[in-house]
Structure formats: structure tokens, C-alpha cells
Design an enzyme around this catalytic site. Structure first.
Site, PDB file in Angstrom:
ATOM      1  CE1 TYR A 149      -3.765   2.407   0.513  1.00 51.11           C
ATOM      2  CE2 TYR A 149      -2.532   3.256   2.380  1.00 51.11           C
ATOM      3  CZ  TYR A 149      -3.571   3.374   1.481  1.00 51.11           C
ATOM      4  OH  TYR A 149      -4.427   4.443   1.562  1.00 51.11           O
ATOM      5  CG  ASP A 244       5.735   3.733   0.937  1.00 54.63           C
ATOM      6  OD1 ASP A 244       6.012   4.507   1.879  1.00 54.63           O
ATOM      7  OD2 ASP A 244       4.570   3.517   0.554  1.00 54.63           O
ATOM      8  CE  LYS A 272       0.799   5.215   8.177  1.00 57.42           C
ATOM      9  NZ  LYS A 272       0.826   4.317   7.043  1.00 57.42           N
TER      10      LYS A 272
HETATM   11  C1  LIG Z   1       0.203   4.776   5.614  1.00 62.92           C
HETATM   12  C2  LIG Z   1       0.998   4.494   4.425  1.00 62.92           C
HETATM   13  C3  LIG Z   1       0.937   5.319   3.285  1.00 62.92           C
HETATM   14  C4  LIG Z   1      -0.048   6.433   3.146  1.00 62.92           C
HETATM   15  O1  LIG Z   1       0.166   7.460   4.049  1.00 62.92           O
HETATM   16  P1  LIG Z   1      -1.038   8.477   4.332  1.00 62.92           P
HETATM   17  O2  LIG Z   1      -0.427   9.474   5.266  1.00 62.92           O
HETATM   18  O3  LIG Z   1      -2.139   7.662   4.919  1.00 62.92           O
HETATM   19  O4  LIG Z   1      -1.422   9.085   3.046  1.00 62.92           O
HETATM   20  C5  LIG Z   1       1.805   5.057   2.245  1.00 62.92           C
HETATM   21  N1  LIG Z   1       2.673   4.051   2.311  1.00 62.92           N
HETATM   22  C6  LIG Z   1       2.750   3.222   3.375  1.00 62.92           C
HETATM   23  C7  LIG Z   1       3.754   2.126   3.391  1.00 62.92           C
HETATM   24  C8  LIG Z   1       1.902   3.414   4.457  1.00 62.92           C
HETATM   25  O5  LIG Z   1       1.961   2.569   5.485  1.00 62.92           O
END
Ligand SMILES: *Cc1c(COP(=O)(O)O)cnc(C)c1O
Length: 438
Positions: A149, A244, A272
Site C-alpha cells: 500500500y 516506501d 507517520k
Molecule cells: C500509511 C501508508 C501510506 C499512506 O500514508 P497516508 O499518510 O495515509 O497518506 C503510504 N505508504 C505506506 C507504506 C503506508 O503505510
């Protein structure tokens, strides 16, 4: 907390009211509890390892706002910094010194990041990083992994993890064919598959983006050689490797998964923890690539509230603590190990066919006998059993993610007392499950 005293009366009313004005009553889908059923507790406040809902129920929290709360909720340093910053106005839309301070800390903690751009969410970070990789290479296609994701950008909503996986809609309506055709899907933990995709699209792949530890189909660590294999394929074919680390950054090690596994990407996306609980995302990496971002280079990306002072101060106080605490990740590893061992023991004792995965303070209990290594194996989990387990945990005062396909997180303020309560709750929940199921 005994079963009898557990009531969500006020939350039930709030959830009904919310649904009249917010789609599903929420502003992010997983919060609506659709995959586990029932009513989500509406939260009033949180402190340290604990959440409190509007009915007065208290929970040990393993969601941690989906990752940012490494030092627990309402950390005094973060709160103080945000309050102080707010007194000087909440936004200027002009440069501030705190942006330099936070950028320097990010570059120090994650050495592969030579320059960084702050945005407002993880979604923005990954969208921008992929645009940059395309602008830099002059190529259109991207490889992503099934079950990973990267936020809700159009091009990522093909076999996406997290909520998209939970709701069984990995391919979202509204994403055009035109966009989808440039996203190539690979199997996580399978370098050979990636190699065959590259060979089938010679000179067309701008970037490979992945969660170096997948955290949005449960927690799925990379198998040995996987990250190294991707690095060498990218080197061979002039492809930009994007880690990511929105979830893993500052979570599994100071320098994220790239430090832990010693594989260095060209670009990294963060979110985060980097915002300390305020909306911040970031992307950064090699100077020669980052200098393609506007205003230095031609790849456009901007944001009215980017580098927002409250958010930058919250992020700075959080990262400063990370920089200052030399034994932080050892501590988290020790506590994670303890909890994992206790849970593993319980599973064995109850003879349940489940297994756990964990890297430091993130992990998962998979309701499956088969070891989860990719999207296909993750999908074999017993999500009904997870839902039953989830509700028992909630009743026992432990708040975990309302979906099998999310990781748990704990903070530095989760100690022996909290873990004790958790394992007692797990004993109740898993014993109940055993009676129904086996
Ligand atoms: C949470 C998450 C996102 C998206 O971040 P948002 O602040 O919710 O847009 C993208 N990549 C990873 C790996 C994530 O865990």
C-alpha cells in the site's frame, strides 16, 4: 475490564450520526470496522499507551494512530512544541527555520536522503516520488507489489493492501485504464518475477516502489536476498529504486528498513512518525535526483500547507528524541521479543494453527497455518476468526487494528503491565475462538 461493563452506547449513537454526514461515518475507511463488523469506539483522548473512548472505556492501544505514536500518545515534548509554535500562528506559506532543522535531522538519521521535500501525507510523498522518478528517467512505467500500500494515489490502487485489501476492492473504480496500464504488478518476495517484468518492458520502467517490510497485508518481512536482488536489478537497468518507508521509517530502526537490511534505495518516502502525529509526509534521496524537483528542476510539486510549522515542530521533537536515545530500538526489540514469545507460547498451548511475524515494534498475528510471504498467502487468512478475536480483545480493553491486513505497533510506553494485560486478553480471546472453531 469485564465483559459486562463494556458498553459502546455513546459511540453507537455517534456512529449513526456520523453516517448522516460522512461517507461510512469516517474520514478513512478502515476506521469504520467494516471487515470486523460492529461499532468503532469514538475516541475522546489518549495518553501514553492508552486510548479512552467517549463511553469511558480504556484500551491498551496497538494502532498508535497507524504508526506515528512511537513515544506514546500526547508526548509532553511534542505537545509543548506544538503549543509553542501555535502561539506564533499556525501557518505562513513562507520559509521557516524549523524546516531546515527537521530536514537536517531526517538526512542525519536516514543517510541515503541527501535532500528532502516535506509534504502533508504519505500519499503525497509516494505520488510525488513516482512523478520524480518518471521525470528523472523519462520513462512511464512503474513496478509495484501486490498487497503493498502506498496511499490512495490512482496509480497505486492496483492490487493495493491495507483498506483496499480489507474491503476486497484492490482495483478501485475511478482509476482509468490509461493510468492502470503503467502500473506493473509483481509478487512480493519474488525477484525472478520482477526480473521477468523488466525483461518484458525493456527501457520502459522508471521505478520500482515497495514497502521494504510489507505492513499493509499484515506484517510481511522481506525474505533474504529480495531487497538485494531488487537493488541490483535497478542498477543494471537504470531504474529508480523507491523504498516506501512511510510505515517502517523510524519504526524498525533509526534509519528505517534500509538500515536494518543494509540495502540503500535511490529515493525514500516517509510519513507517520516523521510528523509526530501531525500530517507530514516526505520524500528524499540522492541529490542528483532531488534536484529535478521544482523550483530547481522541472518536476512540479507544491503544497499550500507543506512544511507547516506545527507539523514541523511535532516532527522535530519526535525525531530529536530518536536521535538522542541510543538504546531506543534495542529496547523496542526486547519488548517485542517478549510479547512475541508469550503469544507464540499461547498459540502452541492452545494448539491453534496460527503464526506471528514481527520486526521490532511492528508485527502481526496471522490467522493462517501457511506462512504468509506475499499477497496470495495473506489472502488465505481466516478473516472471520480474526474478527471474532478482534472483538474479544476490544472487550478486554485491548485496541488492535480492525483488520487482519494491518500491522500492530507499540510504543516506548508499552511496558510489562500493558503487555501483561494484552497477553491475558489474548488468552481469553484465543481460548474462546478455539471453542467455536476447533
Ligand atoms: C500509511 C501508508 C501510506 C499512506 O500514508 P497516508 O499518510 O495515509 O497518506 C503510504 N505508504 C505506506 C507504506 C503506508 O503505510
Amino acid at each position: 475490564m469485564s465483559d459486562r461493563s463494556y458498553s459502546l452506547k455513546k459511540s453507537v449513537l455517534a456512529f449513526e450520526e456520523a453516517q448522516t454526514v460522512l461517507p461510512g461515518g469516517v474520514n478513512s475507511p478502515v476506521r469504520a470496522f467494516k471487515s470486523v463488523g460492529g461499532t468503532p469506539p469514538f475516541i475522546k483522548k489518549a495518553k501514553g499507551a492508552y486510548l479512552e473512548d467517549i463511553d469511558g472505556n480504556k484500551y491498551v492501544d496497538y494502532v498508535g494512530s497507524w504508526g506515528p505514536m512511537l513515544f506514546g500518545h500526547a508526548d509532553p515534548d511534542v505537545i509543548k512544541a506544538v503549543k509553542k509554535a501555535a502561539n506564533s500562528s499556525t501557518s505562513f506559506g513562507a520559509p521557516t527555520r524549523i524546516e531546515i532543522d527537521l530536514a537536517k535531522l531526517v538526512c542525519e538519521l536516514v543517510p541515503s536522503i541527501e535532500k528532502v521535500r516535506f509534504v502533508n501525507s504519505g500519499t503525497e510523498a509516494t505520488m510525488s516520488a513516482v512523478r520524480l522518478a518518471r521525470g528523472f528517467t523519462g520513462r512511464d512505467k512503474m513496478i509495484k507489489f501486490e498487497g503493498n500500500y502506498h496511499g490512495h494515489g490512482d496509480s497505486f490502487l492496483i492490487a493495493a493492501g491495507s483498506g483496499a485489501m480489507t474491503f476486497g476492492q484492490p482495483n478501485s473504480p475511478g482509476v482509468t485504464q490509461g493510468v492502470a496500464k503503467d502500473t506493473l504488478l509483481a509478487r512480493f518476495n519474488d525477484v525472478n518475477h520482477v526480473q521477468s517484468l523488466i525483461e518484458a518492458n525493456p527501457g520502459e520502467i522508471a521505478c520500482i516502489i515497495l514497502e521494504p517490510i510489507a505492513g499493509n497485508m499484515g506484517c510481511v518481512p522481506p525474505v533474504p536476498g529480495f531487497l538485494e536482488g531488487l537493488r541490483s536489478l535497478c542498477d543494471q537497468h537504470g531504474i529508480v529504486l523507491i523504498f516506501d518507508e512511510v510505515m517502517t521509517g523510524f519504526r524498525v530502526a533509526r534509519g528505517g528498513a534500509q538500515e536494518l537490511y543494509n540495502v540503500i534505495p535511490d529515493l525514500t518516502t516517509l510519513g507517520k512518525i516523521v510528523g509526530g502525529g501531525l500530517p507530514v509526509g516526505a520524500y528524499g534521496g540522492k541529490r542528483e535526483i532531488m534536484d529535478h524537483v521544482s523550483p530547481v528542476g522541472p518536476v512540479y510539486q507544491a503544497g499550500t500547507l507543506s512544511g507547516n510549522p506545527l507539523a514541523m515542530h511535532a516532527g522535530y521533537s519526535t525525531l530529536k528524541k530518536i536521535a538522542d536515545q541510543s538504546n531506543l530500538y534495542d529496547h523496542l526489540e526486547i519488548y517485542g521479543g517478549m510479547m512475541d514469545e508469550a503469544l507464540g507460547g499461547l498459540i502452541n498451548e492452545l494448539e491453534l494453527p496460527y503464526h506471528t511475524t514481527r520486526v521490532g515494534s511492528m508485527g502481526c498475528l496471522f490467522f493462517s497455518e501457511e506462512k504468509v510471504v506475499d499477497y496470495a498467502s495473506a489472502k488465505k487468512c481466516d478473516t472471520e476468526a480474526y474478527a471474532a478475536y478482534f472483538h474479544e480483545m476490544l472487550k478486554s480493553g485491548v485496541y488492535i487494528a480492525p483488520s487482519q491486513f494491518e500491522a500492530y505497533f507499540f510504543s516506548t510506553l508499552h511496558g510489562t503491565e500493558e503487555f501483561g494485560q494484552t497477553i491475558r486478553a489474548q488468552r481469553i480471546a484465543l481460548s474462546a475462538l478455539r471453542e467455536i472453531q476447533f
